[in-house]
Design an enzyme around this catalytic site. Structure first.
Site, mmCIF file in Angstrom:
data_model
loop_
_atom_site.group_PDB
_atom_site.id
_atom_site.type_symbol
_atom_site.label_atom_id
_atom_site.label_comp_id
_atom_site.label_asym_id
_atom_site.label_seq_id
_atom_site.Cartn_x
_atom_site.Cartn_y
_atom_site.Cartn_z
ATOM 1 N N ASP A 197 0.893 -1.221 -0.004
ATOM 2 C CA ASP A 197 -0.060 -0.032 -0.066
ATOM 3 C C ASP A 197 0.890 1.253 0.073
ATOM 4 O OD1 ASP A 197 -2.607 1.581 0.576
ATOM 5 O OD2 ASP A 197 -3.306 -0.151 0.727
ATOM 6 N N HIS A 272 -2.955 3.136 -4.523
ATOM 7 C CA HIS A 272 -2.340 2.851 -3.296
ATOM 8 C C HIS A 272 -0.878 2.319 -3.819
ATOM 9 C CE1 HIS A 272 -5.709 3.143 -0.460
ATOM 10 N NE2 HIS A 272 -6.509 2.772 -1.509
ATOM 11 N N GLU A 348 -9.999 2.757 -5.087
ATOM 12 C CA GLU A 348 -9.507 3.990 -4.734
ATOM 13 C C GLU A 348 -8.537 4.661 -5.528
ATOM 14 O OE1 GLU A 348 -11.043 4.042 -0.144
ATOM 15 O OE2 GLU A 348 -9.021 4.009 -0.673
ATOM 16 N N GLU A 487 -4.373 1.288 10.008
ATOM 17 C CA GLU A 487 -4.224 2.660 10.413
ATOM 18 C C GLU A 487 -4.019 2.909 11.751
ATOM 19 O OE1 GLU A 487 -6.189 3.136 6.235
ATOM 20 O OE2 GLU A 487 -6.334 1.818 7.936
#
Length: 628
Positions: A197, A272, A348, A487
């Site tokens: 990522d 990403h 995304e 995260e």
């Protein structure tokens, strides 16, 4: 003497009477037969199979019992107690590849299945029939008695997954193994390993050494991801991170296989990809130097899924060098992972840098590509061909539908069920993983004692998940998956806290018959597993035991409602700055929060004993919870 024996039998019966209720996921069929099997050192075990996996699974079970002080003897011919492990000579079509039959009475335990995977799953159920004290670390047991029963069991879905993100925070090989080991005990059988990522590239690719020399490391930052984390300073050394060598990958794959788990590796692209571009910036449109993100804010989110990247983190789909890169990566990935699938991400991906690049625009005109979505579809289809050439199947997040889905692609639906429904109606296989039921990084309890993220997911909501929509042919739904994004998960202990017990809820959804799901039964069994985790010194969230606070306005007054999702509890509270809540008021209905500098104190009790955490919420925070 007979009286004493009767008393002991009554005690054992009371302790074990709810044993069937403690199995997660709940079996297809369970029948008690009013007998008891007691382990001792005279028990003979017979492996009536030459299958290597059956032998291995059985030896692992023997080792587990040996750790607790029980030595099973395969040569004790005089023993009256026998455990028999066998593969069925006549296939039972109901059991499939992972189902099993387990029969227990006073002197015998019989475990049989069509395939070795069924034997493994049967051992997991047998382990859960043991009392919670069995899970105590480094503890020998003097006795071990389980209730007699007959179980026939098999899974509803073949894909029962958990995803672990090791990019945002790196976890060691031993930690990953611990995570795999626990998920296998709940009959979850797919470990989705999110290996790359923006915040780190975690897998060694020998033909592209910079991916780990550069992409695996970032400058160290602390606190929440986002604008509070400063960007790297000039010449600041990247010291936080790590990666898995190919030998370590092989070791983890073998470890997982020994626990009936297939690993699906994810290499996220075209978006990403900031860590990859830090290593090879020439693969972007701007070809500018990049850094591995230390969790800084580098995007703007506008709602409804719309966003803008402030730093380019997307591969350039108009550059043939990118496809050479992709081919090198997936050549090595395919050699390391024997499973059918490779996950390419696909989520995304920001198209703004593509739309602003003249070379990309020329490429789009040349190939009759109308917009960014179609360009991403072009990229996905090229990647699908590369992955297919390695003998693997492509799976990606539901964004891979946009602009046209690759012919052989499987879709993992995370933005609700919509993408999965669309893919299934197109005749594609689907794994349902909607964030509203399956995102394990979401807040699972009250904000006063939990990390607040952008959404909530209670245990009860997770348990209510149904992977097969009414409008879809069930044959296209492979199963479902829970996802733990990291995260806010910097340690493996906290990974367990965020994963369980919600992964138990998902395991029951993915394994047990739809008609067997029952919240009251499930939460009763979960409380038993709280004790099992405590005994094993493993972190687990007990947020479900806490009061649920709902605040609303009525007739100009601030009102508060308290409730709880578990049976046989009482809630006590105070609103006058006194505590603990035990000495306050018993909750009987909604009440007014008066004006003033005060806090709500509340806690859940059962039989006068606190079972939930004490919650404290200031009035100003209560006001913020009112939905406008």
């Amino acid at each position: 003497m007979k009286t004493i024996l009767k008393i002991l039998l009554v005690i054992i019966t009371i302790q074990l009477s709810n044993a069937q209720n403690n199995i997660i996921p709940v079996p297809v069929s369970y029948k008690s037969n009013d007998s008891f099997f007691t382990f001792d050192n005279t028990v003979q075990i017979k492996i009536q199979s030459e299958d290597e996996k059956v032998i291995q699974y059985t030896e692992n079970f023997i080792s587990l019992l040996k750790e607790k002080g029980f030595q099973l003897d395969s040569n004790n011919q005089k023993s009256k107690k026998t455990i028999t492990i066998s593969l069925l000579k006549t296939i039972d079509s109901e059991l499939g590849n992972e189902g099993y039959n387990l029969k227990i009475d006073n002197n015998t335990i019989s475990l049989s299945a069509n395939k070795p995977a069924g034997i493994f799953n049967g051992f997991q159920t047998l382990r859960q029939l043991f009392p919670p004290k069995f899970e105590q670390n480094n503890q020998k047991l003097s006795t071990l008695t389980i209730e007699g029963c007959e179980i026939k069991d098999y899974p509803r879905f073949k894909w029962r997954g958990l995803m672990l993100d090791v990019s945002r925070h790196f976890f060691t090989v031993d930690e990953v193994k611990t995570y795999i080991d626990k998920m296998s005990q709940y009959k979850l059988n797919v470990f989705h390993w999110h290996l790359t990522d923006d915040e780190g590239w975690r897998i060694e690719i020998k033909s592209l050494p910079k991916l780990t020399e550069v992409g695996a490391w970032r400058v160290e930052r602390f606190g929440a991801f986002g604008k509070s984390r400063p960007y790297p300073k000039p010449d600041e050394k990247a010291t936080y991170g790590g990666f898995y060598t190919q030998e370590q990958i092989k070791d983890v794959v073998k470890y997982a296989a020994e626990r009936n788990i297939t690993i699906v590796p994810e290499i996220d692209m075209p978006g990403h990809s900031m860590a990859a571009l830090a290593a090879y910036p020439e693969l972007s449109t701007k070809k500018e130097p990049k850094f591995v993100s230390p969790g800084v804010k580098f995007s703007e989110w506008y709602g409804n899924g719309k966003f803008k990247m402030l730093i380019e983190n997307t591969l350039n789909p108009a550059d043939e060098n990118v496809y050479d890169f992709v081919d090198k990566v997936f050549t090595e990935v395919a050699q390391l992972f024997p499973g059918d699938y490779i996950h390419m991400g696909g989520d995304e991906a920001y198209h703004g840098y593509w739309e602003g690049d003249k070379d990309v625009q020329s490429f789009m005109k040349e190939h009759d590509i109308a917009n960014g979505k179609e360009l991403q579809s072009y990229f996905v289809k090229r990647v699908e061909k590369i992955i297919s050439s390695k003998g693997k199947k492509l799976i990606g997040w539901d964004e891979i539908l946009e602009g046209g889905l690759a012919d052989e692609a499987t879709v993992m639906s995370w933005r609700g069920m919509k993408g999965g429904i669309e893919a299934a109606k197109l005749g594609h296989d689907v794994v349902m993983s909607p964030s509203t039921f399956a995102y394990l990084d979401y807040t699972q309890g009250d904000y006063s004692v939990e990390n607040k993220v952008y959404a909530d997911l209670s245990l009860e909501t997770s348990y209510s998940f149904e992977p097969v929509p009414d409008t879809v042919d069930p044959k296209f739904i492979l199963g479902g998956q829970g996802n733990l994004w990291a995260e806010k998960v910097p340690t493996m202990a906290f990974a367990f806290y965020m994963t369980y017990p919600r992964a138990m809820a998902l395991s029951e959804t993915f394994w047990s018959p739809k008609k067997s799901k029952d919240w009251a039964s499930f939460i009763n069994r979960v409380e038993n597993h709280f004790t099992r985790f405590d005994n094993a010194n493993l972190n687990i969230s007990k947020a479900v035991l806490d009061p649920i606070i709902t605040v609303y306005e009525k007739d100009g007054k601030l009102m508060c409602e308290l409730k709880n999702s578990i049976p046989n509890t009482e809630i006590f509270y105070t609103i006058n700055n006194t505590y603990p809540a035990k000495f306050g008021l018993k909750y009987t209905g909604p009440f007014e929060i008066p004006e003033g500098d005060l806090s709500l104190h509340t806690q859940t009790f059962r039989n006068g004993i606190a079972i939930g955490r004490p919650l404290k919420v200031d009035r100003t925070d209560l006001e913020k919870r009112v939905k406008k």
